[in-house]
Motif scaffolding. Structure first.
Motif, PDB file in Angstrom:
ATOM      1  N   PHE A   1      -9.597  26.112  32.156  1.00  0.00           N
ATOM      2  CA  PHE A   1      -9.348  26.974  32.289  1.00  0.00           C
ATOM      3  C   PHE A   1     -10.967  27.282  33.566  1.00  0.00           C
ATOM      4  O   PHE A   1     -10.209  27.791  34.833  1.00  0.00           O
ATOM      5  CB  PHE A   1     -10.150  28.016  31.507  1.00  0.00           C
ATOM      6  N   LEU A   2     -11.614  27.033  33.318  1.00  0.00           N
ATOM      7  CA  LEU A   2     -12.092  26.914  33.612  1.00  0.00           C
ATOM      8  C   LEU A   2     -12.156  25.969  35.430  1.00  0.00           C
ATOM      9  O   LEU A   2     -12.102  26.524  36.629  1.00  0.00           O
ATOM     10  CB  LEU A   2     -14.175  26.149  33.985  1.00  0.00           C
ATOM     11  N   ARG A   3     -11.802  24.834  35.388  1.00  0.00           N
ATOM     12  CA  ARG A   3     -11.471  24.227  37.071  1.00  0.00           C
ATOM     13  C   ARG A   3      -9.987  24.981  37.065  1.00  0.00           C
ATOM     14  O   ARG A   3      -9.922  24.692  38.145  1.00  0.00           O
ATOM     15  CB  ARG A   3     -10.980  22.512  36.211  1.00  0.00           C
ATOM     16  N   PHE A   4      -8.987  25.053  36.070  1.00  0.00           N
ATOM     17  CA  PHE A   4      -7.936  25.561  36.963  1.00  0.00           C
ATOM     18  C   PHE A   4      -8.053  26.468  37.944  1.00  0.00           C
ATOM     19  O   PHE A   4      -7.273  26.969  38.622  1.00  0.00           O
ATOM     20  CB  PHE A   4      -6.721  25.804  35.769  1.00  0.00           C
ATOM     21  N   ASP A   5      -8.831  27.892  37.896  1.00  0.00           N
ATOM     22  CA  ASP A   5      -8.937  28.785  38.043  1.00  0.00           C
ATOM     23  C   ASP A   5      -9.872  29.648  38.468  1.00  0.00           C
ATOM     24  O   ASP A   5     -10.668  30.436  37.425  1.00  0.00           O
ATOM     25  CB  ASP A   5      -8.413  30.140  38.107  1.00  0.00           C
ATOM     26  N   SER A   6     -11.231  28.601  38.695  1.00  0.00           N
ATOM     27  CA  SER A   6     -12.984  29.209  39.021  1.00  0.00           C
ATOM     28  C   SER A   6     -12.958  30.379  38.910  1.00  0.00           C
ATOM     29  O   SER A   6     -13.084  30.986  39.909  1.00  0.00           O
ATOM     30  CB  SER A   6     -13.399  28.578  39.547  1.00  0.00           C
ATOM     31  N   PRO A   7     -13.761  31.133  38.069  1.00  0.00           N
ATOM     32  CA  PRO A   7     -14.344  31.929  38.366  1.00  0.00           C
ATOM     33  C   PRO A   7     -15.303  32.391  39.522  1.00  0.00           C
ATOM     34  O   PRO A   7     -15.643  33.264  40.410  1.00  0.00           O
ATOM     35  CB  PRO A   7     -14.973  32.779  37.685  1.00  0.00           C
ATOM     36  N   VAL A   8     -16.354  31.414  40.142  1.00  0.00           N
ATOM     37  CA  VAL A   8     -17.151  31.721  41.330  1.00  0.00           C
ATOM     38  C   VAL A   8     -15.950  30.243  41.875  1.00  0.00           C
ATOM     39  O   VAL A   8     -16.088  29.000  42.124  1.00  0.00           O
ATOM     40  CB  VAL A   8     -18.806  30.569  40.525  1.00  0.00           C
TER      41      VAL A   8
ATOM     42  N   ALA B   1     -14.887  35.531  46.538  1.00  0.00           N
ATOM     43  CA  ALA B   1     -16.297  34.832  45.359  1.00  0.00           C
ATOM     44  C   ALA B   1     -16.172  34.558  44.339  1.00  0.00           C
ATOM     45  O   ALA B   1     -16.158  33.568  43.581  1.00  0.00           O
ATOM     46  CB  ALA B   1     -17.341  34.443  46.139  1.00  0.00           C
ATOM     47  N   TYR B   2     -16.161  36.156  44.231  1.00  0.00           N
ATOM     48  CA  TYR B   2     -16.011  35.425  41.969  1.00  0.00           C
ATOM     49  C   TYR B   2     -14.295  36.288  42.212  1.00  0.00           C
ATOM     50  O   TYR B   2     -13.578  37.123  41.871  1.00  0.00           O
ATOM     51  CB  TYR B   2     -16.751  37.544  41.255  1.00  0.00           C
ATOM     52  N   ARG B   3     -13.615  35.155  41.448  1.00  0.00           N
ATOM     53  CA  ARG B   3     -12.096  35.634  41.692  1.00  0.00           C
ATOM     54  C   ARG B   3     -11.572  36.464  40.126  1.00  0.00           C
ATOM     55  O   ARG B   3     -12.080  35.337  39.075  1.00  0.00           O
ATOM     56  CB  ARG B   3     -11.924  34.215  42.177  1.00  0.00           C
ATOM     57  N   GLY B   4     -11.341  36.811  40.081  1.00  0.00           N
ATOM     58  CA  GLY B   4     -10.845  37.849  38.980  1.00  0.00           C
ATOM     59  C   GLY B   4     -10.041  38.553  38.919  1.00  0.00           C
ATOM     60  O   GLY B   4      -9.679  39.015  40.055  1.00  0.00           O
ATOM     61  N   LEU B   5      -8.940  39.243  37.835  1.00  0.00           N
ATOM     62  CA  LEU B   5      -8.260  40.184  37.391  1.00  0.00           C
ATOM     63  C   LEU B   5      -9.232  41.653  36.915  1.00  0.00           C
ATOM     64  O   LEU B   5      -9.718  41.523  36.302  1.00  0.00           O
ATOM     65  CB  LEU B   5      -7.297  39.410  36.428  1.00  0.00           C
TER      66      LEU B   5
ATOM     67  N   ARG C   1       1.964  42.131  29.602  1.00  0.00           N
ATOM     68  CA  ARG C   1       2.968  43.058  30.157  1.00  0.00           C
ATOM     69  C   ARG C   1       3.421  43.439  31.279  1.00  0.00           C
ATOM     70  O   ARG C   1       4.858  43.141  31.257  1.00  0.00           O
ATOM     71  CB  ARG C   1       2.201  43.930  29.249  1.00  0.00           C
ATOM     72  N   ASN C   2       2.583  43.259  32.712  1.00  0.00           N
ATOM     73  CA  ASN C   2       3.358  42.713  33.667  1.00  0.00           C
ATOM     74  C   ASN C   2       2.902  41.590  34.452  1.00  0.00           C
ATOM     75  O   ASN C   2       2.264  40.513  34.496  1.00  0.00           O
ATOM     76  CB  ASN C   2       2.078  44.137  34.666  1.00  0.00           C
ATOM     77  N   ALA C   3       4.130  41.125  35.067  1.00  0.00           N
ATOM     78  CA  ALA C   3       4.464  39.609  36.271  1.00  0.00           C
ATOM     79  C   ALA C   3       3.354  39.665  36.815  1.00  0.00           C
ATOM     80  O   ALA C   3       3.147  38.406  36.664  1.00  0.00           O
ATOM     81  CB  ALA C   3       5.881  39.525  36.429  1.00  0.00           C
ATOM     82  N   GLU C   4       3.579  40.451  37.705  1.00  0.00           N
ATOM     83  CA  GLU C   4       2.410  40.620  38.597  1.00  0.00           C
ATOM     84  C   GLU C   4       0.779  40.724  38.548  1.00  0.00           C
ATOM     85  O   GLU C   4       0.444  42.148  37.463  1.00  0.00           O
ATOM     86  CB  GLU C   4       2.382  41.335  40.283  1.00  0.00           C
ATOM     87  N   PRO C   5      -0.067  39.945  38.574  1.00  0.00           N
ATOM     88  CA  PRO C   5      -1.240  40.238  37.818  1.00  0.00           C
ATOM     89  C   PRO C   5      -1.594  41.057  39.510  1.00  0.00           C
ATOM     90  O   PRO C   5      -1.533  40.562  40.180  1.00  0.00           O
ATOM     91  CB  PRO C   5      -2.153  38.619  38.223  1.00  0.00           C
ATOM     92  N   GLN C   6      -2.944  41.650  38.826  1.00  0.00           N
ATOM     93  CA  GLN C   6      -3.899  42.008  39.825  1.00  0.00           C
ATOM     94  C   GLN C   6      -4.904  41.787  40.100  1.00  0.00           C
ATOM     95  O   GLN C   6      -6.083  42.099  38.925  1.00  0.00           O
ATOM     96  CB  GLN C   6      -4.001  43.976  38.687  1.00  0.00           C
ATOM     97  N   TRP C   7      -5.402  41.244  40.795  1.00  0.00           N
ATOM     98  CA  TRP C   7      -6.477  40.545  40.937  1.00  0.00           C
ATOM     99  C   TRP C   7      -7.752  41.361  42.200  1.00  0.00           C
ATOM    100  O   TRP C   7      -6.711  42.050  42.699  1.00  0.00           O
ATOM    101  CB  TRP C   7      -6.338  39.523  41.898  1.00  0.00           C
ATOM    102  N   GLY C   8      -8.670  41.097  42.094  1.00  0.00           N
ATOM    103  CA  GLY C   8      -9.234  41.399  42.297  1.00  0.00           C
ATOM    104  C   GLY C   8      -9.414  41.225  44.456  1.00  0.00           C
ATOM    105  O   GLY C   8      -8.685  40.546  45.298  1.00  0.00           O
TER     106      GLY C   8
END
Length: 417
Positions: free
Chosen positions: A290-297, A398-402, A387-394
């Motif tokens: 998970f860390l590699r695939f979609d890194s928080p930083v 730099a800090y990638r997250g939902l 529940r939702n098909a489309e994720p709500q990204w911030g």
């Protein structure tokens, strides 16, 4: 190859809605176009690096300095000294220090992250995860980010530092303001002022806490820092306050995005979810993936210490370099099928926690939190769905997250636990 001056900036802005939703096609296009690029979009101009080998080199090489806050903060000022209090604390944080200050302070902080300390935290983390999931079950709706991923790391870090739980909501808001400043390609003055207000508020909070701990020491990281101050290993004032504030910030941002990004990835790859249910022993490997695939930083920054040539480009002293961690972790020269999520992947650690002197000091705690969260999810709700098909990204590149991750009918799927 002869060195050349800075090339023209990338033709189009990199950070747009499509990038925030999925930055990886942009990284691939950059990588295919060449190993190094100049962009005016980031902090007035920066070199971008995408290849794993280059990113790891910059994170380890002393020719690239972590001290980069001066111009960053000063350029946001309307009048001289307007953000002086911000810079006074900001610049002393471990994240922005080089040798000799960095190894000296890191050695002090490392005492609070020893295996024995982390082991002692394990029952508290497990209890907290259980409590948060119990609350989620009792609610009408279940937003994983709001009810689990966002509060959990604050619970853990405040426990580690010996802070009473009454101020947790403040820390989350303060952290948001700092993340918005640090993670925006070109912060506004308004963002800088909010970040200053929040960092100063954190400093004032810790100033009071430190006075209390001097009178009533505890078995916690804050007390250990005071002991180090008394021994002359760390300076009081801004240096001590900066470490306290940034520990909470760093622990919160990295962990909550790992949890959200990891669950989003797992639930959109149902074959991986099924495999993890069948083989729970893969949980540590899954968290690494998970860390590699979609890194928080997604990226960090360094300043060039002395003129050097990299891939035929002349990097001058003071130039900003952005090692794109998210791109490095999808480099096909380093990983087999890098765009595939594979919870059994066995190709070594990614660069999600950094590398070299500044590798994340709290990585073991973050991994422990994630393993406990995903372990309980698998036990409680083995048929969990988004529940939702489309994720709500911030909107922070730099800090990638939902910002939100609603899960479908958790009450209806409650399993025996």
């Amino acid at each position: 190859m002869n060195a050349v001056l800075k090339p023209q900036s990338t033709a189009c802005p990199l950070v747009n809605a499509a990038f925030l939703a999925n930055p990886y096609p942009t990284y691939q296009a950059l990588r295919e176009a060449g190993p190094i690029h100049w962009s005016d979009e980031f902090f007035g101009g920066a070199w971008l690096l995408t290849d794993h080998a280059d990113v790891e080199m910059v994170l380890r090489d002393p020719r690239f300095s972590a001290q980069r806050t001066g111009a960053w903060v000063k350029d946001r000022e309307e009048s001289p000294g307007e953000l002086g209090e911000f810079q006074r604390l900001f610049a002393r944080a471990l994240l922005f220090l080089d040798a000799p200050d960095h190894p000296r302070i890191r050695k002090v902080l490392q005492v609070g992250f020893k295996p024995s300390v982390i082991q002692e935290l394990e029952p508290f983390i497990a209890q907290t995860v259980t409590h948060l999931f119990d609350q989620a079950e009792a609610a009408d709706s279940f937003d994983f980010i709001e009810q689990v991923a966002r509060p959990l790391p604050v619970h853990v870090m405040t426990r580690l530092m010996g802070i009473e739980p009454t101020r947790r909501s403040n820390f989350m808001l303060w952290s948001d303001d700092l993340a918005a400043f640090i993670g925006t390609p070109l912060p506004t003055r308004a963002q800088a002022r909010r970040a200053q207000a929040s960092l100063v508020a954190m400093g004032e909070f810790f100033d009071v806490l430190l006075k209390h701990k001097r009178q009533k020491p505890g078995d916690d990281l804050t007390t250990r820092l005071l002991q180090a101050e008394a021994a002359g290993q760390i300076q009081g004032g801004p240096e001590l306050l900066a470490q306290c504030a940034m520990l909470l910030f760093a622990g919160h941002e990295t962990t909550r995005h790992l949890l959200g990004n990891g669950l989003q990835a797992l639930l959109t790859h149902p074959e991986q979810w099924r495999r993890l249910k069948q083989e729970p022993a893969l949980l540590p490997s899954a968290v690494r993936e998970f860390l590699r695939f979609d890194s928080p930083v997604q990226y960090t920054g360094r300043r060039v210490v002395t003129d050097l040539v990299l891939h035929g480009q002349l990097l001058r002293r003071g130039d900003l370099v952005l090692p794109l961690i998210g791109a490095a972790n999808r480099d096909p020269a380093r990983y087999t099928k890098p765009d595939a999520l594979d919870i059994a992947r066995n190709e070594g650690a990614s660069l999600a926690f950094g590398s070299g002197p500044h590798v994340c000091i709290g990585a073991a705690i973050t991994r422990m939190e994630a393993e406990m969260v995903f372990g309980q999810l698998l036990q409680r709700w083995p048929d969990l769905r988004l529940r939702n098909a489309e994720p709500q990204w911030g909107t922070n590149p730099a800090y990638r997250g939902l910002t939100s991750l609603p899960l479908r009918q958790p009450l209806a799927m409650l399993a025996t636990h």
